[in-house]
Enzyme design. Structure first.
Site, PDB file in Angstrom:
ATOM      1  N   ILE A 137       0.844  -1.202   0.000  1.00 52.21           N
ATOM      2  CA  ILE A 137       0.000   0.000   0.000  1.00 52.21           C
ATOM      3  C   ILE A 137       0.882   1.257   0.000  1.00 52.21           C
ATOM      4  O   ILE A 137       0.570   2.258  -0.658  1.00 52.21           O
ATOM      5  CB  ILE A 137      -0.950   0.011   1.225  1.00 52.21           C
ATOM      6  CG1 ILE A 137      -1.878  -1.216   1.190  1.00 52.21           C
ATOM      7  CG2 ILE A 137      -1.773   1.298   1.283  1.00 52.21           C
ATOM      8  CD1 ILE A 137      -2.823  -1.264   0.015  1.00 52.21           C
ATOM      9  N   CYS A 182     -16.782 -16.843 -12.510  1.00 47.69           N
ATOM     10  CA  CYS A 182     -16.023 -18.049 -12.847  1.00 47.69           C
ATOM     11  C   CYS A 182     -16.736 -19.299 -12.332  1.00 47.69           C
ATOM     12  O   CYS A 182     -17.755 -19.673 -12.883  1.00 47.69           O
ATOM     13  CB  CYS A 182     -14.579 -17.924 -12.380  1.00 47.69           C
ATOM     14  SG  CYS A 182     -13.485 -18.887 -13.431  1.00 47.69           S
ATOM     15  N   LEU A 183     -16.277 -19.918 -11.220  1.00 50.37           N
ATOM     16  CA  LEU A 183     -17.008 -21.080 -10.712  1.00 50.37           C
ATOM     17  C   LEU A 183     -18.449 -20.688 -10.347  1.00 50.37           C
ATOM     18  O   LEU A 183     -19.357 -21.507 -10.441  1.00 50.37           O
ATOM     19  CB  LEU A 183     -16.285 -21.676  -9.499  1.00 50.37           C
ATOM     20  CG  LEU A 183     -16.862 -22.986  -8.971  1.00 50.37           C
ATOM     21  CD1 LEU A 183     -16.840 -24.081 -10.020  1.00 50.37           C
ATOM     22  CD2 LEU A 183     -16.104 -23.445  -7.728  1.00 50.37           C
ATOM     23  N   HIS A 212     -12.880 -12.969 -14.836  1.00 49.81           N
ATOM     24  CA  HIS A 212     -12.753 -12.335 -13.517  1.00 49.81           C
ATOM     25  C   HIS A 212     -12.774 -10.812 -13.663  1.00 49.81           C
ATOM     26  O   HIS A 212     -11.705 -10.199 -13.765  1.00 49.81           O
ATOM     27  CB  HIS A 212     -11.437 -12.750 -12.852  1.00 49.81           C
ATOM     28  CG  HIS A 212     -11.420 -14.167 -12.398  1.00 49.81           C
ATOM     29  ND1 HIS A 212     -11.741 -14.538 -11.112  1.00 49.81           N
ATOM     30  CD2 HIS A 212     -11.144 -15.315 -13.066  1.00 49.81           C
ATOM     31  CE1 HIS A 212     -11.646 -15.855 -11.007  1.00 49.81           C
ATOM     32  NE2 HIS A 212     -11.289 -16.354 -12.176  1.00 49.81           N
ATOM     33  N   GLU A 220     -13.235  -8.623 -11.488  1.00 45.46           N
ATOM     34  CA  GLU A 220     -12.685  -7.931 -10.313  1.00 45.46           C
ATOM     35  C   GLU A 220     -11.251  -7.460 -10.525  1.00 45.46           C
ATOM     36  O   GLU A 220     -10.832  -6.462  -9.938  1.00 45.46           O
ATOM     37  CB  GLU A 220     -12.773  -8.825  -9.063  1.00 45.46           C
ATOM     38  CG  GLU A 220     -11.884 -10.066  -9.029  1.00 45.46           C
ATOM     39  CD  GLU A 220     -12.470 -11.299  -9.710  1.00 45.46           C
ATOM     40  OE1 GLU A 220     -13.376 -11.142 -10.559  1.00 45.46           O
ATOM     41  OE2 GLU A 220     -12.019 -12.426  -9.398  1.00 45.46           O
TER      42      GLU A 220
HETATM   43  N1  GLN Z   1     -12.589 -24.444 -11.080  1.00 44.88           N
HETATM   44  C1  GLN Z   1     -13.138 -23.808 -12.231  1.00 44.88           C
HETATM   45  C2  GLN Z   1     -12.285 -24.018 -13.470  1.00 44.88           C
HETATM   46  O1  GLN Z   1     -11.143 -24.361 -13.374  1.00 44.88           O
HETATM   47  C3  GLN Z   1     -13.361 -22.336 -11.977  1.00 44.88           C
HETATM   48  C4  GLN Z   1     -12.094 -21.591 -11.706  1.00 44.88           C
HETATM   49  C5  GLN Z   1     -12.328 -20.236 -11.069  1.00 44.88           C
HETATM   50  O2  GLN Z   1     -13.376 -19.978 -10.488  1.00 44.88           O
HETATM   51  N2  GLN Z   1     -11.339 -19.385 -11.136  1.00 44.88           N
HETATM   52  O3  GLN Z   1     -12.748 -23.845 -14.554  1.00 44.88           O
END
Ligand code: GLN
Length: 536
Positions: free
Chosen positions: A23, A385-386, A511, A513
């Site tokens: 930071i 993602c997941l 992602h 984020e």
């Molecule tokens: N485990 C899942 C995959 O490999 C999702 C990965 C994640 O959420 N970054 O596709």
């Protein structure tokens, strides 16, 4: 292009870990960029993993991913969020990577006839990696943060490398050392001895810090500053107080008040009396600290005891909330604790829920039950993602009627592999750096919530996964109401799914984020938070 040959600032830490070197580095970077300089920040990590991609978040917190697909330390996330500038593989170097390079060179015969040693071969490789960013000619300043604490055995080659660089770079290098000035409640005093010892340790390695940043819970006062200056051989102005702040976003202002950027410029011969104006940053901070409303959302994941595991997500929520003048409280909910019978009760009162990324099947069924509840009750859902993959599984099971639907990550023998391994992943056995990583293009469907958030057709977002939406099920899922609203134009892979009849049901394979910054809060996080605010 840089204004002058690159200046190098090395940031070390002493006394304890977790003082916030990341930071401080990001705050200094912010002040220098606001002063019109171009800056990049690099992290050197003294562990033997080639990158943190193979580490459990319990070990290392979040693994941050750059546009060029590097799996890196979470401090790079702070650098990007503060500086609003993309980092790359070159911004994170580990001991594993250094040794890997040196050993590969040795096998190729690059050192033929020589004994390969820590000095000079490892230290030379460290020096080369530090200067790579400077050699691009793009930066006035490269700030290099050295992980760990001075005195650590594993940090020694880094300390020696930067000691040498200081002499090679002459007036173009500077050392900042971050230490702790603890308060002893029983004595009612701040204690400078740990700082003195820490500087002694640096001196033993041949390094005299130019600037000391002292982390403290109480104001240092001029007597303490004078004492630190005298016993650590630094100028009085070069002793910078770093008080605990209520938010990391306040730190650039605290550093500016203490004159950190000024003393850095002065010591590098760039004295400059114009006061840096942090207008936009100040406006952000004012909004952050004076919200007009407050909401509570849920974050369902499996590392909820350890919030560093979802660092970029937490920060992206703060950015999006602040943009909406809203304080967003996050209830961290363990996915394993949610089941069919308690989902309604566990999620009661939440304005919306984010289902987190992850690996492996722990908590998977809880994520699916969460999503079912959100879908059936029109509660805003954001799956990353997941989280997105879980939404596809939930819809396949409960709307399409494919009771056995799953990801082949969780059940390799499922009769309905709605999420499966990408073709190019099937032959891969090595674990490190082999996922689908980094930035990929995506085309959005006009009219979708994703499109409305970004307000454009073509986007690029960062990925980190092995499994994908199985296009065999796309038509059936779309007919049943789960629509693919973001597609990779090259591979046709589904990157976003949505339910258009739901107020906000958006799952993204990438992602988002990683790309949210103070200057540019992420459009999808903003869209999600707005829909949560509107959920009466
Ligand atoms: N485990 C899942 C995959 O490999 C999702 C990965 C994640 O959420 N970054 O596709």
């Amino acid at each position: 292009m840089g204004k002058f040959p690159t200046k190098y600032i090395f940031v070390t830490g002493g006394v304890t870990s977790s003082l916030g070197k990341g930071i401080i580095s990001a705050s200094l970077g912010k002040l220098l960029t606001s002063g019109g300089y171009s800056v990049t920040i690099q992290k050197l990590d003294p562990y033997i993993n080639v990158d943190p991609g193979t580490m459990n978040p319990y070990e290392h917190g979040e693994c941050y991913v750059t546009d060029d697909g590097a799996e890196t330390d979470l401090d790079l996330g702070h650098y990007e969020r503060f500086l609003n500038h993309s980092t790359s593989q070159a911004n994170n170097v580990t001991t594993g990577r250094i040794y890997q390079t040196v050993i590969q060179k040795e096998r190729k015969g690059d050192y033929l006839g020589k004994t390969v040693q820590i000095i000079p071969h490892i230290t030379d490789e460290i020096k080369r990696r530090i200067q790579l960013l400077g050699e691009t000619g793009q930066f006035d300043f490269v700030i290099t943060e050295i992980g760990g604490t001075v005195g650590d055995i594993e940090a020694l080659p880094y300390i020696e490398a930067v000691r040498q660089l200081k002499w090679e770079l002459e007036d173009s290098a500077l050392f900042i050392h971050l230490t702790l000035v603890p308060y002893l409640a029983a004595a009612g005093e701040l204690k400078t001895k740990p700082t003195q010892h820490s500087v002694k340790t640096l001196l033993e390695a041949g390094i005299q810090p130019d600037i000391l940043v002292c982390r403290t819970e109480h104001h240092l006062g001029s007597d303490i500053k004078r004492k630190v200056a005298r016993f650590c051989n630094v100028e009085r102005d070069a002793v910078i107080e770093s008080m605990d702040a209520s938010t990391i976003y306040e730190v650039p202002l605290l550093m500016q008040k203490e004159g950190l950027d000024k003393i850095v410029l002065k010591k590098l011969g760039l004295e400059n009396n114009t006061e840096v104006k942090l207008e936009k940053w100040n406006a952000f901070l004012t909004n952050l600290q004076n919200p007009k409303q407050e909401i509570t959302i849920g974050l369902v994941g499996k590392y909820v005891e350890l919030q560093d595991a979802y660092k970029s997500i937490s920060e992206a929520i703060i950015h999006a909330g602040t943009k909406n003048s809203c304080k967003v409280k996050v209830n961290w909910i363990h996915a394993e604790e949610i089941n069919k019978t308690n989902a309604a009760e566990k999620l009661a009162g939440l304005k919306g829920v984010l289902v987190a990324p992850g690996f492996g099947d722990r908590g998977m069924e809880g994520k699916i039950e969460t999503i079912k509840h959100l879908r059936e009750n029109n509660i805003p859902f954001f799956g990353i993602c997941l989280g997105m993959q879980s939404a596809v599984i939930e819809y396949s099971r409960n709307v399409l009627g494919l009771k056995d639907a799953n990801s082949t990550e969780m059940n390799p023998d499922t009769s309905a592999p709605v999420i499966n391994l990408m073709a190019e992943q099937k032959e891969i056995i090595e674990k490190g750096g082999t996922m689908r990583l980094g930035a990929y293009d995506c085309q959005l469907t006009a009219g979708s919530n994703a499109y409305k958030s970004y307000n454009k057709n073509d986007i690029s977002e960062r990925h980190r996964h092995r499994f994908e939406f199985n296009n065999k099920y796309k038509l059936d899922l779309e007919r049943a109401g789960l629509i693919a609203t973001g597609i990779n134009p090259k591979t046709n892979l589904v990157e976003i799914v949505e339910i258009p009849t739901h107020p906000w049901f958006v799952g993204v394979q990438f992602h988002p984020e990683y790309k949210s910054t103070v200057a540019n809060p992420h459009p999808l996080f903003c869209g999600f938070i707005e829909s949560c605010i509107n959920n009466k």
